[in-house]
Design an enzyme around this catalytic site. Structure first.
Site, mmCIF file in Angstrom:
data_model
loop_
_atom_site.group_PDB
_atom_site.id
_atom_site.type_symbol
_atom_site.label_atom_id
_atom_site.label_comp_id
_atom_site.label_asym_id
_atom_site.label_seq_id
_atom_site.Cartn_x
_atom_site.Cartn_y
_atom_site.Cartn_z
ATOM 1 N N ASN A 9 -8.656 9.170 5.529
ATOM 2 C CA ASN A 9 -7.340 9.579 5.801
ATOM 3 C C ASN A 9 -7.004 10.932 5.802
ATOM 4 O O ASN A 9 -7.138 11.588 4.750
ATOM 5 C CB ASN A 9 -6.654 8.835 4.446
ATOM 6 C CG ASN A 9 -5.037 9.016 4.432
ATOM 7 O OD1 ASN A 9 -4.550 9.547 5.489
ATOM 8 N ND2 ASN A 9 -4.237 8.712 3.563
ATOM 9 N N TRP A 10 -6.652 11.515 6.902
ATOM 10 C CA TRP A 10 -6.525 12.811 7.252
ATOM 11 C C TRP A 10 -5.058 13.502 6.599
ATOM 12 O O TRP A 10 -5.047 14.590 6.738
ATOM 13 C CB TRP A 10 -6.914 13.315 8.709
ATOM 14 C CG TRP A 10 -8.094 12.795 9.076
ATOM 15 C CD1 TRP A 10 -9.229 12.441 8.348
ATOM 16 C CD2 TRP A 10 -8.680 12.917 10.379
ATOM 17 N NE1 TRP A 10 -10.271 12.301 9.401
ATOM 18 C CE2 TRP A 10 -10.135 12.705 10.521
ATOM 19 C CE3 TRP A 10 -8.063 13.594 11.524
ATOM 20 C CZ2 TRP A 10 -10.683 12.999 11.535
ATOM 21 C CZ3 TRP A 10 -9.056 13.872 12.702
ATOM 22 C CH2 TRP A 10 -10.272 13.469 12.810
ATOM 23 N N LYS A 11 -4.362 12.385 6.435
ATOM 24 C CA LYS A 11 -3.026 12.831 6.137
ATOM 25 C C LYS A 11 -2.238 13.886 6.952
ATOM 26 O O LYS A 11 -2.552 13.661 8.218
ATOM 27 C CB LYS A 11 -2.923 13.405 4.788
ATOM 28 C CG LYS A 11 -3.861 12.406 3.657
ATOM 29 C CD LYS A 11 -3.546 12.851 2.063
ATOM 30 C CE LYS A 11 -4.616 11.994 1.111
ATOM 31 N NZ LYS A 11 -4.106 12.085 -0.066
ATOM 32 N N HIS A 96 0.589 3.654 1.415
ATOM 33 C CA HIS A 96 -0.185 4.485 0.848
ATOM 34 C C HIS A 96 0.682 4.981 -0.377
ATOM 35 O O HIS A 96 1.863 5.112 -0.166
ATOM 36 C CB HIS A 96 -0.666 5.747 1.648
ATOM 37 C CG HIS A 96 -1.378 6.540 1.166
ATOM 38 N ND1 HIS A 96 -1.101 7.776 -0.037
ATOM 39 C CD2 HIS A 96 -2.745 6.900 1.219
ATOM 40 C CE1 HIS A 96 -2.208 8.269 -0.190
ATOM 41 N NE2 HIS A 96 -3.195 7.796 0.341
ATOM 42 N N GLU A 98 1.563 7.791 -1.436
ATOM 43 C CA GLU A 98 2.313 8.880 -0.965
ATOM 44 C C GLU A 98 3.321 8.685 -0.455
ATOM 45 O O GLU A 98 4.444 9.418 -0.183
ATOM 46 C CB GLU A 98 1.475 10.221 -0.040
ATOM 47 C CG GLU A 98 0.575 10.860 -1.164
ATOM 48 C CD GLU A 98 -0.887 11.470 -0.513
ATOM 49 O OE1 GLU A 98 -0.791 11.321 0.777
ATOM 50 O OE2 GLU A 98 -1.525 11.627 -1.109
ATOM 51 N N GLU A 168 -6.074 2.141 -4.719
ATOM 52 C CA GLU A 168 -6.024 3.717 -5.189
ATOM 53 C C GLU A 168 -5.308 3.708 -6.174
ATOM 54 O O GLU A 168 -4.032 4.123 -6.303
ATOM 55 C CB GLU A 168 -5.416 4.315 -3.873
ATOM 56 C CG GLU A 168 -6.459 3.967 -2.446
ATOM 57 C CD GLU A 168 -6.008 5.280 -1.757
ATOM 58 O OE1 GLU A 168 -6.869 5.693 -1.349
ATOM 59 O OE2 GLU A 168 -4.917 5.460 -1.119
ATOM 60 N N GLY A 174 -6.498 12.887 -4.845
ATOM 61 C CA GLY A 174 -6.187 14.228 -4.556
ATOM 62 C C GLY A 174 -6.356 15.092 -5.819
ATOM 63 O O GLY A 174 -5.776 16.265 -5.942
ATOM 64 N N SER A 214 -10.395 10.454 -4.833
ATOM 65 C CA SER A 214 -11.174 11.344 -5.062
ATOM 66 C C SER A 214 -12.814 10.992 -4.862
ATOM 67 O O SER A 214 -13.449 11.342 -5.735
ATOM 68 C CB SER A 214 -11.143 12.101 -6.574
ATOM 69 O OG SER A 214 -9.920 12.902 -6.749
ATOM 70 N N GLY A 235 -9.801 10.871 1.239
ATOM 71 C CA GLY A 235 -8.879 11.671 1.630
ATOM 72 C C GLY A 235 -9.321 12.848 1.826
ATOM 73 O O GLY A 235 -9.942 13.359 2.987
ATOM 74 N N GLY A 236 -9.433 13.908 0.816
ATOM 75 C CA GLY A 236 -9.962 15.297 0.938
ATOM 76 C C GLY A 236 -11.196 15.329 1.456
ATOM 77 O O GLY A 236 -11.505 16.182 2.178
#
Ligand code: PEP
Length: 260
Positions: A9-11, A96, A98, A168, A174, A214, A235-236
């Site tokens: 997930n590149w956000k 998600h 977010e 999640e 993150g 993470s 993600g990251g």
């Protein structure tokens, strides 16, 4: 029976089309034609077409990070499932944290999107998970129940079998904090149990349930080795091809070890 899915997930990253293309090229080159684990990347909407061009001839799926439930009309700023299919998407991330927590997206809204995604022949990756306060207040299972029953309401078992879930824990996204394999497996077992009760054992056994929060090269092997964890939503660590490929490699190792 279940093939692991490792999705990136590149956000809201990277910030240019050039960098998005380079990242996709790095993942494509590193993965080659391997299909022992399923892999997908989720760039921002504006880069989907270009990334689709890069991924041509590779087994990597293309995911959007959200969509709207209507197909067309006066909905300024929205993107529909059929539009996503038209630019090459195979998957779409829905609900998600977010969006749930940052943008007030409810389980009812997620449910509408899930149904529209299935209608468009996209594979929804439906995210669920508790906040730190909810975990500390021992409300993890109640929160998961609300999100599962709300987001997946009204689906037939055959539809459910084609949906990916991503557990999640919000406190692990993150933050560098990761659920321990025991915490993650307990939540995944709870989700599998719910799927069994609502959709039956055969369907529950087919649903891919990813862990997200993470995930990195150094914790992936342990997490992916858990019996009810069927992949990772990353993600990251998906923003650097070598980091993402190291997580995919961990998935390949547990698969080769007879997990799937
Ligand atoms: C995510 O965005 O879904 C996620 C899990 O992020 P991170 O891996 O950075 O925690």
């Amino acid at each position: 029976m279940r093939t692991l899915l490792i999705a990136g997930n590149w956000k809201l990253n990277p910030t240019t089309a050039e960098a998005a293309v380079a990242l996709a090229e790095g993942v494509k080159t590193g993965l080659g034609t391997a299909t022992d684990v399923h892999v997908a990347v989720a760039p921002p909407f504006v880069f989907l077409s270009q990334v689709d061009g890069v991924l041509e001839g590779s087994p990597i799926g293309l995911s959007a990070q959200d969509m709207y439930w209507e197909n067309s009309g006066a909905f300024t700023g929205e993107v529909s499932g059929s539009m996503l299919v038209d630019v090459g998407c195979t998957h779409v991330i829905l609900g998600h944290s977010e969006r749930r927590h940052g943008m007030g997206e409810t389980s009812d809204i997620v449910n509408r999107k899930v149904k529209a995604a299935l209608e468009a022949k996209l594979i929804p990756i439906v995210c669920i998970g508790e906040t730190k306060e909810e975990r500390l207040g021992e409300r993890t299972e109640a929160v998961l129940l609300e999100q599962l029953s709300g987001s997946l309401a009204g689906l037939a078992p055959e539809q459910m079998a084609g949906i990916v879930l991503a557990y999640e824990p919000v406190w692990a996204i993150g933050t560098g904090l990761t659920a321990t394999p025991e915490q993650a497996q307990a939540a995944h077992a709870f989700i599998r149990d719910w799927l069994t009760k609502v959709f039956g054992e055969a369907t529950a056994a087919r649903v891919v349930v990813q862990y997200g929060g993470s995930v990195k090269a150094d914790n992936a092997l342990q997490l992916l080795g858990c019996p009810d964890i069927d992949g990772a939503l990353v993600g990251g660590a998906s923003l650097k091809a070598s980091d993402f490929l190291a997580i995919i490699k961990a998935g390949q190792e547990v698969t080769a070890g007879g997990k799937a």
